[in-house]
Design a protein around this motif. Sequence first.
Motif, mmCIF file in Angstrom:
data_model
loop_
_atom_site.group_PDB
_atom_site.id
_atom_site.type_symbol
_atom_site.label_atom_id
_atom_site.label_comp_id
_atom_site.label_asym_id
_atom_site.label_seq_id
_atom_site.Cartn_x
_atom_site.Cartn_y
_atom_site.Cartn_z
ATOM 1 N N ASP A 163 0.876 -1.167 0.000
ATOM 2 C CA ASP A 163 0.000 0.000 0.000
ATOM 3 C C ASP A 163 0.915 1.219 0.000
ATOM 4 O OD1 ASP A 163 -1.626 2.139 0.573
ATOM 5 O OD2 ASP A 163 -2.755 1.131 2.146
ATOM 6 N N PRO A 164 0.745 2.131 -0.967
ATOM 7 C CA PRO A 164 1.620 3.309 -1.006
ATOM 8 C C PRO A 164 1.665 4.067 0.317
ATOM 9 C CG PRO A 164 0.323 3.174 -3.010
ATOM 10 C CD PRO A 164 -0.199 2.101 -2.100
ATOM 11 N N ALA A 165 0.519 4.127 1.001
ATOM 12 C CA ALA A 165 0.481 4.835 2.289
ATOM 13 C C ALA A 165 1.350 4.111 3.325
ATOM 14 C CB ALA A 165 -0.955 4.948 2.783
ATOM 15 N N LEU A 166 1.255 2.778 3.323
ATOM 16 C CA LEU A 166 2.081 2.002 4.246
ATOM 17 C C LEU A 166 3.553 2.100 3.874
ATOM 18 C CD1 LEU A 166 0.072 -1.301 4.895
ATOM 19 C CD2 LEU A 166 0.586 0.531 6.527
ATOM 20 N N GLY A 167 3.820 2.103 2.559
ATOM 21 C CA GLY A 167 5.198 2.255 2.103
ATOM 22 C C GLY A 167 5.790 3.580 2.559
ATOM 23 N N LYS A 168 4.991 4.639 2.462
ATOM 24 C CA LYS A 168 5.437 5.953 2.927
ATOM 25 C C LYS A 168 5.661 5.936 4.442
ATOM 26 C CE LYS A 168 4.015 10.820 3.123
ATOM 27 N NZ LYS A 168 2.940 11.793 2.778
ATOM 28 N N ALA A 169 4.731 5.305 5.169
ATOM 29 C CA ALA A 169 4.867 5.219 6.629
ATOM 30 C C ALA A 169 6.119 4.441 7.022
ATOM 31 C CB ALA A 169 3.625 4.561 7.226
ATOM 32 N N LEU A 170 6.435 3.406 6.234
ATOM 33 C CA LEU A 170 7.630 2.606 6.507
ATOM 34 C C LEU A 170 8.889 3.447 6.347
ATOM 35 C CD1 LEU A 170 8.906 -0.178 7.077
ATOM 36 C CD2 LEU A 170 8.896 -0.567 4.603
ATOM 37 N N ILE A 171 8.949 4.210 5.278
ATOM 38 C CA ILE A 171 10.121 5.065 5.030
ATOM 39 C C ILE A 171 10.258 6.099 6.144
ATOM 40 C CG2 ILE A 171 11.106 6.802 3.494
ATOM 41 C CD1 ILE A 171 9.807 5.276 1.164
ATOM 42 N N ILE A 172 9.130 6.725 6.516
ATOM 43 C CA ILE A 172 9.175 7.730 7.582
ATOM 44 C C ILE A 172 9.594 7.086 8.901
ATOM 45 C CG2 ILE A 172 7.778 9.333 8.955
ATOM 46 C CD1 ILE A 172 6.079 9.809 6.464
ATOM 47 N N SER A 173 9.105 5.866 9.169
ATOM 48 C CA SER A 173 9.467 5.154 10.395
ATOM 49 C C SER A 173 10.959 4.862 10.445
ATOM 50 C CB SER A 173 8.680 3.843 10.506
ATOM 51 O OG SER A 173 7.293 4.079 10.574
ATOM 52 N N VAL A 174 11.519 4.443 9.312
ATOM 53 C CA VAL A 174 12.954 4.172 9.249
ATOM 54 C C VAL A 174 13.748 5.450 9.528
ATOM 55 C CG1 VAL A 174 14.845 3.558 7.703
ATOM 56 C CG2 VAL A 174 12.775 2.163 7.745
ATOM 57 N N LEU A 175 13.311 6.562 8.935
ATOM 58 C CA LEU A 175 13.996 7.841 9.160
ATOM 59 C C LEU A 175 13.884 8.278 10.617
ATOM 60 C CD1 LEU A 175 12.940 9.792 5.923
ATOM 61 C CD2 LEU A 175 15.163 8.753 6.431
ATOM 62 N N CYS A 176 12.704 8.076 11.211
ATOM 63 C CA CYS A 176 12.520 8.421 12.622
ATOM 64 C C CYS A 176 13.405 7.552 13.515
ATOM 65 C CB CYS A 176 11.055 8.242 13.028
ATOM 66 S SG CYS A 176 9.936 9.501 12.378
ATOM 67 N N THR A 177 13.495 6.276 13.171
ATOM 68 C CA THR A 177 14.350 5.368 13.947
ATOM 69 C C THR A 177 15.801 5.789 13.850
ATOM 70 O OG1 THR A 177 12.821 3.550 13.484
ATOM 71 C CG2 THR A 177 15.005 2.972 14.296
ATOM 72 N N CYS A 178 16.239 6.120 12.640
ATOM 73 C CA CYS A 178 17.624 6.584 12.454
ATOM 74 C C CYS A 178 17.882 7.842 13.282
ATOM 75 C CB CYS A 178 17.900 6.854 10.984
ATOM 76 S SG CYS A 178 17.931 5.373 9.936
ATOM 77 N N THR A 179 16.884 8.736 13.343
ATOM 78 C CA THR A 179 17.020 9.953 14.137
ATOM 79 C C THR A 179 17.151 9.622 15.619
ATOM 80 O OG1 THR A 179 15.706 11.228 12.544
ATOM 81 C CG2 THR A 179 15.911 12.123 14.774
ATOM 82 N N ALA A 180 16.247 8.754 16.127
ATOM 83 C CA ALA A 180 16.253 8.403 17.547
ATOM 84 C C ALA A 180 17.545 7.703 17.935
ATOM 85 C CB ALA A 180 15.043 7.517 17.864
ATOM 86 N N MET A 181 17.980 6.740 17.134
ATOM 87 C CA MET A 181 19.179 5.995 17.471
ATOM 88 C C MET A 181 20.435 6.829 17.241
ATOM 89 S SD MET A 181 18.320 2.057 16.475
ATOM 90 C CE MET A 181 19.530 1.522 17.688
ATOM 91 N N GLY A 182 20.382 7.714 16.248
ATOM 92 C CA GLY A 182 21.503 8.626 16.021
ATOM 93 C C GLY A 182 21.716 9.540 17.216
ATOM 94 N N LEU A 183 20.610 10.052 17.784
ATOM 95 C CA LEU A 183 20.710 10.881 18.984
ATOM 96 C C LEU A 183 21.321 10.092 20.138
ATOM 97 C CD1 LEU A 183 17.228 12.674 18.868
ATOM 98 C CD2 LEU A 183 19.455 13.778 18.629
#
Length: 311
Positions: free
Chosen positions: A61-81
């Motif tokens: 689902d394009p919406a889920l695909g977008k959510a997945l990408i955003i989730s990965v970016l958010c995770t990278c942000t949280a773990m990067g911090l």
Amino acid sequence: MLQNIQILVSQIIVMFLLIGVGAFCYRKKYINDDGAGQLSFILTRIVAPCVVIDSFQREFDPALGKALIISVLCTCTAMGLSIVVSHLIFRKNGSHANFADKRFCVVFTNCGFMGLPLLDALYGSEGLFLGSAFIMVNNLLLWTYGVGQLSRDVPRAERLRNTFINPGVISNLIGLFCFLTPFKLPVVPATAVSYLASLNTPIAMIAVGAFLAQCDLRECFRDTQVYFVSALRLLILPLITLAVFLLLPLDHTLRCSMLISAAAPVAMAASLFGRTYGTDYLFSTRATAVSTIFSALTIPAMVALCQLLGG
């Protein structure tokens, strides 16, 4: 908001009851040290990968695909911090002899064993899907940055092999392939994977209980550094992460899902990997024990704050 907090608290109580079962089994010698290690091995090598694969067994689902990408970016942000903060505080040439173990404890959360059951209770399959994105990045960093911190004396070739050939990377690749393509696992293997994935909560909590039972809690609570690491893991970094997430135009469910994963206690992998690579795994075990106990209070508080400030 109140209903979600009630669900969260109820799930945490259930999880601690299961932890109690694990501690009881260890005290009664139904599980010994080797058995607890074997449970953890099954969880990290079989059950956790099945959780990831099972969560991706859905039509693209394009919406889920977008959510997945955003989730990965958010995770990278949280773990990067987390990585930045841990390196600023625990320096190699400073007064922290076990700086690598402390960095590991601060950076890596129990997002699979503790996070996924809570996400399942609050948000169902959507929560599991978003939580799997956090696990995906967490596993990748676990076998790269994490192993690199603890295994400085391990040959480079072995570290590179562990980086690219491990259960976390393989399960993520299989899950992404199934999600992004029309291919899905046939019914029989998919059912087996689903059954194995459903073992995550009970076996994980029993394993946590067995590990906690191995600790002298009085010794754990006398170690001031354990309090410091737990405060970083459960309070300071989740608050910083939440502040960053509130500045971003994130969906409320996605924001809370990422925060729950980021606010989970110290990963059991800290003591497991520490034992494997000969570092101060006893400190990591104490940090895991204390942070797991305090997370019963801090995770609901973080979710309540997220819902209050995030609308």
